[in-house]
Write an enzyme that holds these catalytic residues in place. Structure first.
Site, short mmCIF file in Angstrom:
data_model
loop_
_atom_site.label_atom_id
_atom_site.label_comp_id
_atom_site.label_asym_id
_atom_site.label_seq_id
_atom_site.Cartn_x
_atom_site.Cartn_y
_atom_site.Cartn_z
N ARG A 53 -9.49 8.76 6.83
CA ARG A 53 -7.78 9.48 6.56
C ARG A 53 -7.46 9.34 7.51
O ARG A 53 -6.14 9.26 6.89
CB ARG A 53 -8.55 11.42 6.20
CG ARG A 53 -7.25 11.77 6.08
CD ARG A 53 -7.18 13.71 5.76
NE ARG A 53 -8.19 14.18 5.64
CZ ARG A 53 -8.52 14.61 7.39
NH1 ARG A 53 -8.82 14.69 7.63
NH2 ARG A 53 -9.85 15.88 6.75
N TYR A 105 16.66 9.90 -6.41
CA TYR A 105 15.54 9.90 -7.09
C TYR A 105 14.74 10.71 -7.99
O TYR A 105 15.08 12.22 -7.28
CB TYR A 105 14.65 9.04 -6.25
CG TYR A 105 13.29 8.79 -7.05
CD1 TYR A 105 13.16 7.90 -8.49
CD2 TYR A 105 11.92 9.84 -6.46
CE1 TYR A 105 11.93 8.21 -9.06
CE2 TYR A 105 11.38 9.77 -7.40
CZ TYR A 105 11.26 8.81 -8.40
OH TYR A 105 10.21 9.03 -9.09
N ASP A 177 16.18 6.53 2.08
CA ASP A 177 14.95 6.14 1.51
C ASP A 177 15.45 4.47 1.23
O ASP A 177 16.42 3.86 0.02
CB ASP A 177 15.28 7.13 0.16
CG ASP A 177 14.11 6.49 -1.15
OD1 ASP A 177 13.52 5.22 -0.84
OD2 ASP A 177 13.47 7.05 -1.89
N LYS A 202 7.18 0.01 -5.42
CA LYS A 202 8.58 -0.90 -5.90
C LYS A 202 8.42 -2.12 -5.55
O LYS A 202 7.33 -3.10 -5.33
CB LYS A 202 9.72 -0.60 -6.06
CG LYS A 202 9.88 1.25 -5.66
CD LYS A 202 9.22 2.16 -8.05
CE LYS A 202 8.43 3.58 -7.85
NZ LYS A 202 9.76 3.71 -7.21
C1 LIG Z 1 9.73 5.75 -7.12
C2 LIG Z 1 10.63 5.73 -6.36
C3 LIG Z 1 10.58 7.34 -5.54
C4 LIG Z 1 9.18 8.24 -5.25
O1 LIG Z 1 7.86 6.57 -4.67
P1 LIG Z 1 6.11 6.54 -6.32
O2 LIG Z 1 5.75 5.77 -4.80
O3 LIG Z 1 6.50 6.87 -6.92
O4 LIG Z 1 6.21 8.48 -4.91
C5 LIG Z 1 11.63 8.09 -4.08
N1 LIG Z 1 12.42 7.58 -3.39
C6 LIG Z 1 13.09 5.94 -4.77
C7 LIG Z 1 13.97 5.96 -5.06
C8 LIG Z 1 12.03 5.63 -6.39
O5 LIG Z 1 12.38 4.52 -6.82
#
Ligand SMILES: *Cc1c(COP(=O)(O)O)cnc(C)c1O
Length: 386
Positions: A53, A105, A177, A202
């Site tokens: 973990r 998001y 982000d 992504k």
């Molecule tokens: C998809 C996404 C998230 C969340 O990430 P997950 O891997 O789906 O939990 C956060 N911020 C942005 C800009 C995203 O596209």
């Protein structure tokens, strides 16, 4: 951090950072250390690994690689982007305030308003293009600024450096982000961010086969606090997923180049299309934040949103369902092209009035342009919009 030094260029870091040939066998690829626990010769006498973990060698190689790509000292991988966001918010105490964008998001908006607001944290959702507005909301309870750029789905570009200066002046924690840009297109650590967050799901993972998140940071105290939360709360990814992402990253620079090139051609094709009322892509000189984008991004990416001319919800659904190469699906950043209807899919958790203020209307579609042959993508758009 393995053979790649901080000074190496992006592609070399993508392929080598954090990774050495395996000391026991010489294996070039980092092994999948599929183990939950580690042998101790006597209590406490171990090789730095106790329980997976908290630490795992495959994950550690990935974290060092992720840190290198963002020009950061430390990286932490989480079992999703939301797991990473959750860990950052746990740095806060009841009564603390957060400044963030009004174009977030959907999942970030949801965790802020439906989870952390219940623990006494107050969020201000602001237009981040206006630094006077941001300044007017900073008070002695403000602890953190959370931004996303380019934003999802309307591709607004926030000036990272300018927000970083406000954050620094008030001693706040500044989080970016960076999911939409990927570390290939922009590095917020170099523009004043304290923490860079990614949905690794992504572009970084890039193959639509893993859900993962990450945080990168330079400050050792901050790293230790976040590692404590990561280990205590336990949203950490397993070795198999870590391996898949390490593998995916090796082509990040090649994929991003192709995403940007295909994105540019598709944006140009859609701009004057009779069925397109409005297009959001930061590479256009008439995009309201084009100059900021040019300053802080190396290219403009493969994310494009369009508003369909005169289409009601039903007609929008019909068009969204008529693609043959693009797949109608949530998510983005993979090698395959995807089309998304934000109102019914990714942004369903944002109230109608809120989302319409941010331009997320019923006839908006978002494209994640993949790396297929551009002719096939253009043909698909032509037939779907005919
Ligand atoms: C998809 C996404 C998230 C969340 O990430 P997950 O891997 O789906 O939990 C956060 N911020 C942005 C800009 C995203 O596209």
């Amino acid at each position: 951090m393995g053979r790649a030094k901080q000074t190496m260029k992006f592609a070399t870091k993508a392929i080598h950072a954090g990774q050495e040939p395996d000391p026991t066998t010489g294996a070039i690829m980092t092994p999948i250390y599929q183990t939950s626990t580690y042998w101790q010769k006597s209590p406490g006498d171990n090789k730095g690994y106790e329980y997976s973990r908290g630490t795992n060698p495959t994950r550690k190689a990935l974290e060092d690689c992720l840190a290198a790509l963002e020009n950061a000292k430390f990286g932490l991988a989480f079992s999703s982007g939301m797991g990473a966001t959750d860990a950052v918010m746990k740095l806060l105490q009841p009564g603390d305030e957060v400044i963030t964008g009004n174009d977030l998001y959907g999942g970030s908006y949801r965790i802020f308003t439906k989870i952390f607001a219940n623990y006494g944290i107050k969020f201000h959702f602001l237009d981040l293009s206006d630094q006077n507005i941001i300044n007017s909301y900073v008070n002695d309870k403000t602890k953190l600024i959370w931004i996303e750029t380019p934003t999802n789905p309307t591709m607004q570009v926030v000036d990272i450096k300018a927000v970083g200066e406000i954050s620094k002046a008030h001693n706040l924690t500044f989080v970016v982000d960076n999911t939409f840009a990927s570390p290939y297109l922009q590095n917020p650590m170099d523009m004043g961010a304290d923490i860079v967050m990614h949905s690794v799901t992504k572009y970084i993972g890039g193959h639509s086969d893993v859900v993962m998140g990450a945080l990168m940071m330079n400050d050792e105290e901050l790293y230790k606090k976040l590692w404590f939360i990561y280990n205590a709360c336990g949203a950490t990814p397993g070795p198999m997923d870590s391996f898949l992402v390490l593998r995916g990253i090796k082509t990040l620079h090649l994929r991003m180049k192709a995403h940007c090139e295909n994105g540019r051609q598709i944006a140009k094709f859609l701009k004057d299309h009779p069925k397109v009322e409005k297009i959001y892509w930061p590479g256009f000189t008439d995009h309201p934040n084009h100059e900021v984008a040019k300053k802080q991004m190396r290219d403009f990416g493969g994310m494009i949103s369009i508003v369909l001319k005169g289409a009601d919800l039903q007609e929008t659904f019909r068009i969204a369902s008529s693609f043959k190469v693009f797949s109608l699906a949530e998510s983005l950043g993979g090698v395959e092209s995807l089309i998304n209807h934000p109102v019914s899919m990714t942004h369903g958790s944002i109230p109608k009035a809120e989302r319409e203020k941010a331009g997320v209307v019923d006839n908006l579609l978002r494209l994640s342009v993949g790396v297929e042959d551009i002719e096939d993508l253009l043909d698909d758009l032509k037939q779907a919009l005919s």
